[in-house]
Write a protein that holds these residues in place. Structure first.
Motif, mmCIF file in Angstrom:
data_model
loop_
_atom_site.group_PDB
_atom_site.id
_atom_site.type_symbol
_atom_site.label_atom_id
_atom_site.label_comp_id
_atom_site.label_asym_id
_atom_site.label_seq_id
_atom_site.Cartn_x
_atom_site.Cartn_y
_atom_site.Cartn_z
ATOM 1 N N ARG A 17 0.811 -1.216 0.000
ATOM 2 C CA ARG A 17 0.000 0.000 0.000
ATOM 3 C C ARG A 17 0.849 1.272 0.000
ATOM 4 N NH1 ARG A 17 -4.474 -2.349 4.282
ATOM 5 N NH2 ARG A 17 -5.400 -3.840 2.836
ATOM 6 N N TYR A 18 2.156 1.112 0.039
ATOM 7 C CA TYR A 18 3.045 2.266 -0.060
ATOM 8 C C TYR A 18 3.350 2.481 -1.541
ATOM 9 C CZ TYR A 18 3.712 2.484 4.963
ATOM 10 O OH TYR A 18 3.501 2.631 6.309
ATOM 11 N N ASN A 19 3.093 3.670 -2.043
ATOM 12 C CA ASN A 19 3.216 3.875 -3.485
ATOM 13 C C ASN A 19 4.307 4.854 -3.900
ATOM 14 O OD1 ASN A 19 1.943 6.109 -2.481
ATOM 15 N ND2 ASN A 19 0.212 6.069 -3.895
ATOM 16 N N VAL A 20 4.969 5.481 -2.952
ATOM 17 C CA VAL A 20 6.094 6.365 -3.271
ATOM 18 C C VAL A 20 7.255 5.987 -2.357
ATOM 19 C CG1 VAL A 20 6.957 8.726 -3.402
ATOM 20 C CG2 VAL A 20 4.560 8.225 -3.985
ATOM 21 N N TRP A 21 8.438 5.796 -2.981
ATOM 22 C CA TRP A 21 9.601 5.329 -2.231
ATOM 23 C C TRP A 21 10.785 6.262 -2.431
ATOM 24 C CZ3 TRP A 21 9.573 0.808 0.761
ATOM 25 C CH2 TRP A 21 8.396 0.058 0.684
ATOM 26 N N GLY A 22 11.549 6.424 -1.374
ATOM 27 C CA GLY A 22 12.811 7.130 -1.471
ATOM 28 C C GLY A 22 13.889 6.200 -2.019
ATOM 29 N N GLN A 23 15.092 6.710 -2.199
ATOM 30 C CA GLN A 23 16.157 5.962 -2.859
ATOM 31 C C GLN A 23 16.920 5.023 -1.936
ATOM 32 O OE1 GLN A 23 16.619 8.779 -1.477
ATOM 33 N NE2 GLN A 23 18.728 8.941 -0.798
ATOM 34 N N GLY A 24 16.754 5.121 -0.631
ATOM 35 C CA GLY A 24 17.441 4.245 0.296
ATOM 36 C C GLY A 24 18.737 4.822 0.809
#
Length: 123
Positions: A109-116
Motif C-alpha cells: 500500500r506504499y506507493n512512493v519510495w525514497g532511494q534508500g
C-alpha cells in the motif's frame, strides 16, 4: 510527493544513528509514512510506520524499544532514531509514503519510495 532518505553510515554495535527523509511535492501531512529495510539476501521488511498526524505508530518486533519513528509536518520531514544498533540492523533503509491517514503496515500500500540509505553496523 518525492522522498529522499539520508543519514546512513557505518557505526559500531550499540551506537545510535538518526535517519531523515525529506519530502517534497504534494502536501506531506496528507500521507502516512513508513521506514522499511532490506538486508543482503533478504526481502524488504517494514521497520516502523506513522500515521498522517503522527499520533499513531507501529514498530516491528525486532526494533521495538530501540527505534523511534517521528515526523515534522511543518518541515516535511520524517525521522527514524535508531538506538542500541545491532549487526542484524545492517540494511538499506527506505522511507515511503502511502495515501492513508492511519498507520499502514502493508508494504504493497506504499506507493512512493525514497532511494534508500545504507546502514552498516559492525560488531
Amino acid at each position: 510527493v518525492q522522498l529522499q532518505a539520508s543519514g546512513g553510515g557505518l557505526v559500531q554495535a550499540g551506537d545510535s544513528l538518526r535517519l531523515s527523509c525529506a519530502a517534497s511535492g504534494r502536501t506531506f501531512s496528507n500521507y502516512g509514512m513508513g521506514w522499511f529495510r532490506q538486508a543482503p539476501g533478504k526481502e524488504r521488511e517494514i521497520v516502523a510506520a506513522i500515521s498522517m498526524s503522527g499520533t499513531g505508530t507501529y514498530y516491528a518486533d525486532s526494533v521495538k524499544g530501540r527505534f523511534t519513528i517521528s515526523r515534522d509536518n511543518a518541515k516535511n520531514m520524517l525521522y527514524l532514531q535508531m538506538n542500541s544498533l545491532k549487526p542484524e540492523d545492517t540494511a538499506v533503509y527506505y522511507c515511503a509514503s502511502n495515501p492513508t491517514r492511519w498507520v499502514e503496515t502493508t508494504q504493497a500500500r506504499y506507493n512512493v519510495w525514497g532511494q534508500g540509505t545504507l546502514v552498516t553496523v559492525s560488531s
